[in-house]
Design a protein around this motif. Structure first.
Motif, PDB file in Angstrom:
ATOM      1  N   ASP A   1       1.368  12.341 -10.602  1.00 39.48           N
ATOM      2  CA  ASP A   1       0.105  13.262 -10.533  1.00 39.48           C
ATOM      3  C   ASP A   1       0.428  14.589 -11.714  1.00 39.48           C
TER       4      ASP A   1
ATOM      5  N   ASP B   1       1.102   6.908  -7.038  1.00 38.11           N
ATOM      6  CA  ASP B   1      -0.168   7.636  -7.459  1.00 38.11           C
ATOM      7  C   ASP B   1       0.319   8.604  -7.168  1.00 38.11           C
ATOM      8  N   GLN B   2       1.411   9.377  -6.313  1.00 36.02           N
ATOM      9  CA  GLN B   2       1.184  10.821  -6.191  1.00 36.02           C
ATOM     10  C   GLN B   2       2.403  11.508  -7.123  1.00 36.02           C
TER      11      GLN B   2
ATOM     12  N   ASP C   1      -3.703   0.781 -10.239  1.00 33.18           N
ATOM     13  CA  ASP C   1      -3.687   0.298  -9.079  1.00 33.18           C
ATOM     14  C   ASP C   1      -4.561  -1.355  -8.910  1.00 33.18           C
TER      15      ASP C   1
ATOM     16  N   ASN D   1       0.973  -0.999  -0.033  1.00 37.12           N
ATOM     17  CA  ASN D   1       0.036  -0.001   0.075  1.00 37.12           C
ATOM     18  C   ASN D   1       1.248   1.402  -0.117  1.00 37.12           C
ATOM     19  N   THR D   2       1.815   1.092   0.394  1.00 36.80           N
ATOM     20  CA  THR D   2       2.735   2.495   0.800  1.00 36.80           C
ATOM     21  C   THR D   2       3.848   2.547  -1.096  1.00 36.80           C
TER      22      THR D   2
ATOM     23  N   ALA E   1       2.325   1.908  -3.702  1.00 35.27           N
ATOM     24  CA  ALA E   1       1.026   2.644  -4.527  1.00 35.27           C
ATOM     25  C   ALA E   1       0.608   3.669  -3.978  1.00 35.27           C
ATOM     26  N   ASP E   2       0.473   4.477  -2.590  1.00 37.46           N
ATOM     27  CA  ASP E   2       0.458   5.807  -2.930  1.00 37.46           C
ATOM     28  C   ASP E   2       1.176   6.461  -2.933  1.00 37.46           C
ATOM     29  N   ILE E   3       2.782   5.786  -3.249  1.00 38.93           N
ATOM     30  CA  ILE E   3       3.815   7.004  -4.056  1.00 38.93           C
ATOM     31  C   ILE E   3       3.942   6.755  -4.560  1.00 38.93           C
TER      32      ILE E   3
END
Length: 201
Positions: A26, A22-23, A34, A15-16, A18-20
């Motif tokens: 941008d 995803d941001q 995902d 999940n970390t 994925a967050d990295i």
């Protein structure tokens, strides 16, 4: 990856990562998708290739364990043909060797053998740590090591790893140990040995 702006911590939780990612996309025209729980996918805008990040389980089961980035595959962006797949342990070999060579009694040459030794190596620090209590005969006979001393030295150097260690990967049994376990299963024997002494560290 060729795109150096995509930096993910070593063995990052799924999940970390994925967050990295995803941001990070941008402000670009790169594409991040995902597809959890199967994989994450990153397709840089001007690349003919894309990258799939596949998770592995760190820990003993799905409830208490953590999914971490375990493999990275490079695919053709159009045909989905897989060009290559890298296990994170392969990409981190130099890191493991450098850490292992800080242990008393282990020089760089021995550290490289313990990690990479053509199918017989232990691939990561967790498996080296496991071997000091569960593959003693091989360490003593092949590498002329005193396992009790190595076990202590790994702990003293802060290199010892178990399944709960942040940088710990999956336990990768070397080929000789896999064959031994297969023979035991064929003969109806079970390996009930446990890694002991973890509380020492």
């Amino acid at each position: 990856m060729d795109d150096s702006e995509y930096v993910i911590p070593f063995r990052a939780p799924f999940n970390t990562a994925a967050d990295i990612l995803d941001q990070a996309v941008d402000d670009t025209s790169d594409v991040f998708v995902d597809y959890r729980p199967q994989y994450l996918e990153l397709a840089p805008e001007n690349s003919l290739e894309k990258y799939q990040l596949t998770p592995g389980l760190r820990g003993s089961n799905e409830i208490t364990g953590t999914k971490i980035i375990d493999e990275i595959s490079i695919l053709d962006r159009g045909s989905e043909e897989v060009y290559d797949t890298f296990h994170v342990d392969e990409l981190a070999q130099d890191h493991f060797i450098k850490q292992l060579s800080t242990v008393d009694g282990v020089d760089t040459e021995l550290a490289r053998l313990l990690i990479t030794d053509d199918g017989e190596g232990y691939r990561n620090l967790r498996t080296v740590s496991w071997a000091t209590t569960s593959d003693v005969e091989n360490l003593e006979n092949k590498y002329d090591l005193d396992c009790h001393e190595l076990f202590k030295n790994l702990g003293d150097a802060g290199v010892y790893r178990n399944e709960n260690s942040p940088e710990s990967g999956a336990l990768h049994l070397p080929e000789h140990k896999q064959e031994e376990l297969e023979e035991e299963e064929e003969n109806g024997e079970e390996d009930d040995s446990e890694q002991v002494g973890l509380s020492d560290f």
